[in-house]
Design an enzyme around this catalytic site. Structure first.
Site, PDB file in Angstrom:
ATOM      1  N   ASP A 168       4.577  17.369 -25.332  1.00  0.00           N
ATOM      2  CA  ASP A 168       4.338  18.165 -24.132  1.00  0.00           C
ATOM      3  C   ASP A 168       4.595  19.629 -24.446  1.00  0.00           C
ATOM      4  O   ASP A 168       4.943  19.988 -25.571  1.00  0.00           O
ATOM      5  CB  ASP A 168       5.169  17.665 -22.947  1.00  0.00           C
ATOM      6  CG  ASP A 168       6.615  18.162 -22.959  1.00  0.00           C
ATOM      7  OD1 ASP A 168       7.093  18.599 -24.025  1.00  0.00           O
ATOM      8  OD2 ASP A 168       7.251  18.116 -21.906  1.00  0.00           O
ATOM      9  N   ASP A 225      10.655   9.804 -19.285  1.00  0.00           N
ATOM     10  CA  ASP A 225      11.508  10.409 -20.308  1.00  0.00           C
ATOM     11  C   ASP A 225      12.702  11.048 -19.633  1.00  0.00           C
ATOM     12  O   ASP A 225      12.624  11.471 -18.482  1.00  0.00           O
ATOM     13  CB  ASP A 225      10.736  11.454 -21.127  1.00  0.00           C
ATOM     14  CG  ASP A 225      10.315  12.654 -20.294  1.00  0.00           C
ATOM     15  OD1 ASP A 225      11.130  13.603 -20.137  1.00  0.00           O
ATOM     16  OD2 ASP A 225       9.172  12.660 -19.786  1.00  0.00           O
TER      17      ASP A 225
END
Length: 413
Positions: free
Chosen positions: A97, A259
């Protein structure tokens, strides 16, 4: 349900000596220090989340945790070799990301779509999340047309526009990773709107961002709104959210992965919940180094206490705790030494009752993780990175068990 652990180059030195607090002089950090997935077998997570902001930093920012040689190695070798993921028994996936938290104060994300795709492809990631711009608000009654939502709408539209470009470039280039679009919002309706747009673009894997500050009931309200528009084959990833007790509920709303760094960071960032047990948490036993504690150094400089006396109390606390772990002294003796040193370095905080609870229960002796079985009471002593990170790794182990228990997969219960 898959759990991804965000990387921040957190490793432990297997050569570290707890008694002398020295390392092997020939130790090379990148070669010799161990990641959580190398210490804990099997790994308590299903993959790593690697952020471009952590690797490269952002313009004018010092958020990058990688040295220049480390960055070069990551790009040259690829993530699987860099993190030594193929050395263990359990295959782990890698998700990339942008690290939007690092540039939340900027007008516009500092990375181009082309740069981000190059990062994901160059490192050999399995999944890649589109560039996004975080919205840190939850106002369920504010509509897109309201004046108050002007900045939120702008950030949401930036995120959607970048997701569209990301999808177009990924499909045109036939990338080797699975792309995820990001939904940002400030209300259940705005999140649902973004999901509709992302599905229209073509995404069937969507990362839900901006929910870290939200309460569980607010997250569930957003997921229920998303349910109304989510296609049956669309899968969700929750960014930065754990809430392990709610995992089965999240799964019922199409959440397939999440996450979180919380289990690891609570080991040394939280005031109370430092050490995980399966059904509760404990306060870690704080014995800071004399030369590393700002309050104590100030008292020594002012002449309130001598450095020699402070070091004597520090050594006594460590000695008594180790003797307690070996069964040579009782709780009262260990607690007295711990409190005596605490009064010197932190006279304002009285944790004696919490310390007594930790000592009486001896949770590290009941833990079967490789950290506790090898380091013993050192795991629960709050002191320096080597102990604190080991406690964080232990927390990941317990969190993994809690997750499996919630999902009915832990055969040790």
């Amino acid at each position: 349900m898959k759990f991804f652990f965000p990387d921040s180059q957190d490793q432990v030195d297997p050569t570290f000596n707890f008694l002398t607090e020295e390392r092997d002089p020939f130790r090379v950090r990148q070669r010799d220090d161990l990641y959580a997935h190398e210490v804990l077998k099997p790994p308590p997570f299903n993959g790593l989340l690697v952020s471009k902001a952590i690797v490269d930093g952002t313009a004018g920012s010092s958020t990058g945790k990688y040295t220049l040689p480390q960055r070069h190695r990551l790009y040259r070798e690829g993530a699987r070799k860099f993190f030594r993921l193929d050395n263990g028994s359990a295959p782990l996936k890698i998700m990339g990301d942008c690290g939007a938290f690092s540039y939340v104060g900027e007008e516009y994300p500092p990375y181009t779509v082309e740069e981000v795709i190059g990062f994901y492809e160059g490192c050999g990631f399995d999944y890649g999340i589109s560039v996004d711009h975080v919205i840190f608000q939850y106002e369920p009654k504010v509509l897109r047309t309201d004046e108050a939502a002007k900045e939120w709408v702008r950030r949401q539209q930036i995120t959607l526009n970048l997701a569209a470009e990301f999808w177009q470039r990924c499909t045109a280039s036939d990338v080797h990773f699975t792309p995820l679009g990001v939904t940002q919002g400030w209300s259940p309706e705005s999140y649902a709107y973004a999901v509709v747009e992302l599905q229209r673009i073509g995404y069937r894997r969507i990362a839900v961002g901006g929910m870290v500050p939200l309460k569980t009931k607010e997250i569930l309200a957003c997921l229920r709104a998303i349910d109304d528009v989510r296609e049956p084959d669309t899968q969700l990833h929750l960014l930065g959210i754990s809430r392990v007790d709610e995992i089965p509920t999240f799964a019922g709303h199409g959440v397939k992965s999440f996450d979180s760094t919380s289990p690891f960071r609570q080991a040394f960032k939280d005031d109370r919940d430092n050490y995980y047990a399966l059904d509760r948490t404990y306060v870690a036993l704080r014995v800071p180094q004399v030369d590393g504690n700002a309050k104590l150094k100030a008292r020594i400089r002012s002449g309130e206490i001598s450095q020699g006396r402070a070091m004597q109390l520090e050594r006594a606390a460590l000695t008594r705790l180790r003797e307690f772990d070996r069964g040579e002294v009782d709780v009262e003796v260990a607690l007295e030494a711990l409190v005596a040193y605490s009064e010197v370095w932190d006279g304002k905080a009285d944790r004696s009752s919490q310390y007594r609870d930790t000592l009486e229960n001896r949770p590290w002796q009941a833990c079967d993780c490789s950290i506790c079985t090898k380091a013993g009471i050192e795991t629960i002593i709050f002191r320096g990175a080597e102990r604190n990170k080991r406690r964080g790794f232990h927390n990941l182990h317990v969190f993994g068990r809690r997750l499996r228990r919630q999902l009915g997969d832990d055969d040790r219960d």
